[in-house]
Design a protein around this motif. Structure first.
Motif, mmCIF file in Angstrom:
data_model
loop_
_atom_site.group_PDB
_atom_site.id
_atom_site.type_symbol
_atom_site.label_atom_id
_atom_site.label_comp_id
_atom_site.label_asym_id
_atom_site.label_seq_id
_atom_site.Cartn_x
_atom_site.Cartn_y
_atom_site.Cartn_z
ATOM 1 N N ARG A 1 -0.824 3.110 8.084
ATOM 2 C CA ARG A 1 -0.933 2.227 6.906
ATOM 3 C C ARG A 1 0.466 1.842 6.473
ATOM 4 O O ARG A 1 1.231 2.678 5.996
ATOM 5 N N TYR A 2 0.826 0.579 6.682
ATOM 6 C CA TYR A 2 2.197 0.137 6.444
ATOM 7 C C TYR A 2 2.216 -1.034 5.474
ATOM 8 O O TYR A 2 1.183 -1.606 5.158
ATOM 9 N N LYS B 1 -12.228 4.307 -1.337
ATOM 10 C CA LYS B 1 -11.571 5.224 -0.391
ATOM 11 C C LYS B 1 -11.412 6.601 -1.044
ATOM 12 O O LYS B 1 -10.802 7.498 -0.458
ATOM 13 N N ALA C 1 -11.937 -5.025 12.342
ATOM 14 C CA ALA C 1 -13.011 -5.224 11.368
ATOM 15 C C ALA C 1 -13.251 -6.709 11.156
ATOM 16 O O ALA C 1 -12.323 -7.508 11.210
ATOM 17 N N GLU D 1 0.860 -1.177 0.000
ATOM 18 C CA GLU D 1 0.000 0.000 0.000
ATOM 19 C C GLU D 1 0.893 1.224 0.000
ATOM 20 O O GLU D 1 2.104 1.136 0.171
ATOM 21 N N GLN E 1 -1.403 -8.019 12.761
ATOM 22 C CA GLN E 1 -2.812 -8.193 13.118
ATOM 23 C C GLN E 1 -2.965 -9.246 14.209
ATOM 24 O O GLN E 1 -2.207 -10.212 14.274
ATOM 25 N N PHE F 1 2.488 -4.960 8.535
ATOM 26 C CA PHE F 1 1.784 -4.532 9.739
ATOM 27 C C PHE F 1 1.313 -5.778 10.458
ATOM 28 O O PHE F 1 1.282 -6.865 9.883
ATOM 29 N N THR G 1 -10.230 2.900 11.308
ATOM 30 C CA THR G 1 -10.753 1.563 11.609
ATOM 31 C C THR G 1 -9.683 0.768 12.348
ATOM 32 O O THR G 1 -8.610 0.527 11.807
ATOM 33 N N VAL G 2 -10.005 0.351 13.557
ATOM 34 C CA VAL G 2 -8.991 -0.390 14.315
ATOM 35 C C VAL G 2 -9.238 -1.891 14.296
ATOM 36 O O VAL G 2 -8.334 -2.683 14.535
#
Ligand code: ATP
Ligand code: MG
Length: 428
Positions: free
Chosen positions: A122-123, A212, A285, A116, A128, A126, A282-283
């Motif tokens: 935004r990396y 977006k 989803a 991205e 999760q 990243f 958004t943290v």
């Protein structure tokens, strides 16, 4: 001198001075997951690209442009995982976790990779945390997964900083009916669509709603709403979710524009959002993905899950909640000669045998006492243990608090642990 090699754009080191903030989050994750009976799974970072093409969908940002893919020597195409739901389902199928109507509650933690545009929140690599449940249909397991995430926010002191948005994407039939209405509307507004959306209009029109691009905001916000036209069964599912959440004290907002970027969702979708992080709000989803197992070659099995972005949660903690403190080391050993270093290494082993939870650092390089004391202070240790010629000769050890102004004590070597226990490092 040759130029130093630096890390890749959008990919970050997590340095020793901040790793405790990660441990803080990870410890709460482990505790909460255990509290709900979820068990950890670790899947590979590298998978066949086909897995993501089949699960996430061809017409998605991830598969179209964000995956790190390469051809292996044998001609297989492999990708760094951009997310982990597909791998979890693949593993569940491969290891028979879905047979005989079993229920599996699993969770994971690890790095994901997407090419991205790097920016705050935004990396390209990243992390999760995610939770997934297989084998349970209906709204109540969705409620459980939402409750689990809400408890995590509470544990982390974030409950006032995040809010829940939910929506229903209905059944496949509901979406087919809706797609026709949506396409008609979008065709009427074709001049307002960007290039991506024009392409998606024919391949996957629902994805247009997940744009977006701020320029698309108007056309998307006026579009017909799927929720208005759910079948009675899908409506009942969504109503039951809402009343279960209300009964358990979870506030939420219905966001009819919430569609989620991936192809595999149906019925409930949800996001936890925050105003505390600017654009990347958004943290966490997730949603229901009953069709995914079949897409990946197994018999249809209910599936539901969520994923949270660890960097975004950590940033939110740093801005809004009690920051985690790094535990201080207990002991720093100041050692006055080569012989004292060897004697110190031996003593440190005896201390670790007696109190394995204490952190003991030995100064292993021969250097001046003054500079070693400076290092001891810098290490934030509570106590310095000192061995120099005098101590070696008398079989003693110097003990000095690095917190209180006190004289150094001289203690027989075999009594050091009990003196530390009783006078210097008594548990709070
Ligand atoms: P976004 O809408 O922000 O692009 P997404 O819908 O692509 O997110 P998911 O695939 O649902 O995100 O991933 C779940 C969570 O992982 C997101 O809510 C976010 O917190 C985090 N996340 C996603 N992509 C990134 C990224 N590139 N860098 C950091 N965190 C990310
Ligand atoms: Mg995204």
């Amino acid at each position: 001198m040759a130029q130093a090699v630096k890390s890749i754009k959008g990919v970050h080191d997590i340095l020793p001075e901040s790793v405790h903030t990660w441990h803080h989050l990870e410890n709460h994750v482990r505790e909460v997951m255990r509290g709900y009976g979820y068990r950890e799974i670790r899947t590979p970072i590298l998978e066949k690209s086909e897995l993501f093409h089949r699960s996430i969908g061809e017409v998605t940002d991830i598969v179209e442009k964000e995956m790190y893919t390469f051809e292996d020597r044998n001609g297989d195409y492999l990708s760094l995982r951009p997310e982990n739901t597909a791998s979890c389902v693949r593993a569940a199928i491969q290891h028979g976790m879905l047979t005989n109507n079993q229920v599996s509650r699993i969770w994971y933690l690890g790095p994901m990779f997407r090419r991205e545009n790097p920016q705050a929140g935004r990396y390209r690599q990243f992390w999760q945390v995610g939770a997934e449940v297989y084998g349970v249909a209906g709204p109540y397991v969705e409620s459980e997964l939402i409750l689990l995430s809400a408890r995590l926010w509470q544990q982390l002191g974030l409950q006032e900083h995040v809010s829940l948005q939910i929506n229903s994407l209905g059944s496949t039939e509901d979406r087919d009916r809706y797609r026709a209405r949506l396409v008609e509307y979008l065709n009427d507004h074709i001049d307002e669509l960007d290039e991506d959306s024009k392409r998606r209009l024919t391949s996957n029109p629902l994805r247009v709603l997940d744009t977006k691009n701020p320029a698309m905001h108007n056309v998307v916000s006026q579009a017909p709403v799927l929720l208005d036209d759910l079948s009675p069964e899908s409506s009942e599912h969504f109503d039951k979710l809402q009343s279960a959440l209300s009964t358990c004290g979870i506030g939420f907002e219905i966001n009819t524009r919430l569609v989620r970027g991936l192809d595999y969702y149906s019925h409930t979708v949800f996001e936890w959002v925050t105003h505390g992080l600017g654009a990347q709000g958004t943290v966490c989803a997730g949603g229901r993905y009953d069709g995914l197992t079949e897409q990946l070659g197994a018999k249809p099995t209910p599936g539901v899950g969520w994923a949270l972005g660890m960097e975004r949660i950590l940033e939110l903690i740093a801005r809004s909640a009690e920051p985690a403190t790094e535990p201080e080391p207990e002991i720093f050993m100041v050692l006055g000669s080569e012989q004292a270093i060897v004697s110190g290494l031996e003593l440190a082993e005896a201390i670790r045998n007696a109190e394995p939870q204490w952190s003991v650092t030995c100064s292993c390089a021969v250097s001046g006492m003054k500079s070693q004391f400076k290092k001891a202070d810098k290490s934030r240790a509570k106590v310095a243990l000192i061995i120099a010629d005098n101590e070696l000769e008398n079989n003693t050890v110097g003990v000095k608090s690095l917190r209180q102004k006190q004289d150094q004590q001289t203690v027989p070597r075999d009594q050091v642990v009990s003196v530390l226990r009783n006078e210097f490092l008594t548990p709070q």
